[in-house]
Motif scaffolding. Structure first.
Motif, PDB file in Angstrom:
ATOM      1  N   ALA A  72       0.821  -1.217   0.000  1.00  0.00           N
ATOM      2  CA  ALA A  72       0.000   0.000   0.000  1.00  0.00           C
ATOM      3  C   ALA A  72       0.855   1.268   0.000  1.00  0.00           C
ATOM      4  O   ALA A  72       0.617   2.179  -0.807  1.00  0.00           O
ATOM      5  CB  ALA A  72      -0.955  -0.015   1.190  1.00  0.00           C
ATOM      6  N   HIS A 126       2.509   1.580  -3.494  1.00  0.00           N
ATOM      7  CA  HIS A 126       1.516   1.983  -4.499  1.00  0.00           C
ATOM      8  C   HIS A 126       1.162   3.450  -4.337  1.00  0.00           C
ATOM      9  O   HIS A 126       0.942   4.176  -5.330  1.00  0.00           O
ATOM     10  CB  HIS A 126       0.274   1.103  -4.376  1.00  0.00           C
ATOM     11  N   ASP A 127       1.100   3.913  -3.090  1.00  0.00           N
ATOM     12  CA  ASP A 127       0.772   5.327  -2.850  1.00  0.00           C
ATOM     13  C   ASP A 127       1.875   6.234  -3.392  1.00  0.00           C
ATOM     14  O   ASP A 127       1.586   7.312  -3.935  1.00  0.00           O
ATOM     15  CB  ASP A 127       0.587   5.546  -1.345  1.00  0.00           C
ATOM     16  N   SER A 164       1.853   6.261  -7.336  1.00  0.00           N
ATOM     17  CA  SER A 164       0.616   6.718  -7.973  1.00  0.00           C
ATOM     18  C   SER A 164       0.671   8.186  -8.383  1.00  0.00           C
ATOM     19  O   SER A 164      -0.178   8.652  -9.146  1.00  0.00           O
ATOM     20  CB  SER A 164      -0.566   6.487  -7.030  1.00  0.00           C
ATOM     21  N   HIS A 197       0.297  10.858  -6.329  1.00  0.00           N
ATOM     22  CA  HIS A 197      -0.631  11.698  -5.562  1.00  0.00           C
ATOM     23  C   HIS A 197       0.076  12.755  -4.727  1.00  0.00           C
ATOM     24  O   HIS A 197      -0.575  13.638  -4.162  1.00  0.00           O
ATOM     25  CB  HIS A 197      -1.487  10.825  -4.635  1.00  0.00           C
ATOM     26  N   HIS A 198       1.387  12.697  -4.643  1.00  0.00           N
ATOM     27  CA  HIS A 198       2.122  13.619  -3.790  1.00  0.00           C
ATOM     28  C   HIS A 198       3.063  14.475  -4.648  1.00  0.00           C
ATOM     29  O   HIS A 198       3.356  14.154  -5.809  1.00  0.00           O
ATOM     30  CB  HIS A 198       2.932  12.849  -2.736  1.00  0.00           C
ATOM     31  N   THR A 212       7.161  12.814  -2.334  1.00  0.00           N
ATOM     32  CA  THR A 212       7.480  11.462  -2.791  1.00  0.00           C
ATOM     33  C   THR A 212       8.899  11.061  -2.385  1.00  0.00           C
ATOM     34  O   THR A 212       9.141   9.936  -1.922  1.00  0.00           O
ATOM     35  CB  THR A 212       7.324  11.367  -4.315  1.00  0.00           C
ATOM     36  N   PRO A 220      -2.885   5.050   3.588  1.00  0.00           N
ATOM     37  CA  PRO A 220      -2.213   3.838   3.080  1.00  0.00           C
ATOM     38  C   PRO A 220      -0.986   3.422   3.887  1.00  0.00           C
ATOM     39  O   PRO A 220      -0.533   2.286   3.758  1.00  0.00           O
ATOM     40  CB  PRO A 220      -1.831   4.230   1.651  1.00  0.00           C
ATOM     41  N   TRP A 221      -0.456   4.306   4.683  1.00  0.00           N
ATOM     42  CA  TRP A 221       0.758   4.019   5.446  1.00  0.00           C
ATOM     43  C   TRP A 221       0.463   3.425   6.828  1.00  0.00           C
ATOM     44  O   TRP A 221       1.391   3.158   7.601  1.00  0.00           O
ATOM     45  CB  TRP A 221       1.581   5.290   5.604  1.00  0.00           C
TER      46      TRP A 221
END
Length: 406
Positions: free
Chosen positions: A44, A47-48, A51, A53-54, A59, A112-113
């Protein structure tokens, strides 16, 4: 011993090896895979990060934090599985760092973390003492719940159960590993004490056997030396006495050594269990036999038979299963003690009896017993029978090996 008991010993041996450093590359790979399979909870967070998203800075910080977390976790667990473990304070410090990284990464990067708390719980359960782990695992679950509710994770309550279960499961595994390691050390200590006791017994027996005889020989030698000039006839009598005493001492020593060399059936059963298990053969052995009314010669003969049979099973038969039975039977010749060894192997090479079976047959005949050996439907079977009453003239017949390949 049944198959289930044998498999339990195998599992115990693997757990014991978990408490020790790897002996070779294969064990190192096995330990690495055992630890690495639990890294599935990192899917998770990974994948985050991939993806997008950050932000770029977020990241990069996430990758660095994840690498630091995994590095500390693996270092802590790997070191704890070896013999050179971290000190208690250092273990607590590493666990606090893991908890801080889990909280920081979850707060900044999202729900997710939350899986990182599973690793914190595993570290608490596997490295801390039992009393400390019993409160550290629930504390980790509580912190995870608070952080999960703060970041808006709806399944935080379900994760609490997972963190508790995995943490206490590792507590049980860690406790089992510690217990088996301590048991192994205790067995080694008992074996050393038994060896020391045997040495003391041997020294005591030799002292009792030879102390008086040697003292008497010394005394009579001095006396003969003083008598020799004036009374040679009396000196000759003393020399004759010395010869008799020395002969009797030699007989006593031989009898003592024969007793030490005589194998015992209980010891051979224990040795058979070790040898067959080490060879990967599933074993079924009788309980420790009661041989109080069995003559020593008969017991010794059966012990030699068992040793030879187990040697053949391990070296020549290729069997995967071996069953040993020890029963008392009433026959026309009187009560008999019967030992049977049956395996599912080929029975070895050769069409006739080898030197080992020939020697065992001769050994059993000297105590009034008999030997039967041959192939059965699914393998090879050896049966040895000895009388429960001593055979006249058989004393000392089995003191020396007779052509056995054991």
């Amino acid at each position: 011993m049944t198959e289930d008991q044998c498999s339990d010993e195998d599992r115990t041996e693997r757990l014991t090896r978990m408490g020790q450093p790897p002996r070779n590359g294969r064990e190192f790979l096995r330990k690495t895979l055992w630890i690495g399979v639990w890294l599935v909870f990192l899917s998770a967070p990974v994948h985050d990060l991939v993806s997008g998203h950050h932000t770029t800075g977020g990241t990069v910080a996430g990758w660095l934090g994840l690498a630091a977390f995994v590095g500390i976790y693996l270092s802590l667990v790997f070191r704890n599985m070896g013999s050179r473990q971290f000190s208690g304070r250092l273990v607590i410090g590493y666990i606090l760092v893991l908890g801080a990284l889990a909280v920081l990464l979850t707060y900044t990067l999202g729900s997710p973390w939350l899986g990182l708390f599973c690793y914190v719980s595993v570290a608490c359960g596997s490295t801390l003492p039992l009393r400390s782990a019993n409160w550290a695992v629930p504390a980790t679950a509580g912190v995870m719940l608070l952080v999960g509710l703060h970041v808006g994770e709806k399944d935080a309550w379900d994760l609490v159960l997972l963190v508790l279960l995995i943490g206490f499961a590792m507590t049980g595994v860690s406790q089992l590993v510690r217990t088996t390691v301590e048991l192994r050390k205790a067995r080694a200590t008992v074996a050393q004490l038994a060896a020391n006791e045997e040495r003391l017994r041997l020294a005591r027996d030799l002292h009792d056997l030879l102390g008086h005889s040697l003292s008497l020989i010394t005394l009579k030698s001095e006396l003969a030396g003083r008598m020799l000039p004036d009374h040679p006839d009396k000196a000759a009598q003393q020399v004759a006495d010395i010869e008799n005493v020395s002969r009797q001492a030699l007989v006593d020593v031989r009898e003592a050594v024969t007793g030490y060399r005589r194998p015992r059936l209980a010891g051979e059963l224990a040795g058979a269990q070790v040898a067959l298990t080490a060879a990967g053969v599933t074993t079924e052995l009788p309980a420790e036999p009661d041989l109080a009314d069995v003559p020593e010669e008969s017991e010794s003969a059966l012990a030699w038979v068992l040793r030879e049979a187990v040697t053949n099973v391990v070296r020549h038969s290729g069997a995967r299963r071996c069953v040993v039975e020890l029963v008392r039977r009433q026959t026309l010749d009187g009560p008999m003690l019967e030992l049977s060894v049956e395996d599912n192997g080929s029975g070895g090479s050769g069409g006739g009896p080898g030197n080992g079976l020939t020697g065992l047959t001769e050994r059993l005949e000297k105590v009034g017993g008999a030997l039967e050996a041959g192939r059965v439907r699914h393998g090879f079977r050896l049966v040895a029978r000895v009388p429960m009453a001593a055979v006249r003239g058989s004393a000392g017949a089995v003191g020396d090996p007779v052509g056995s390949g054991a």
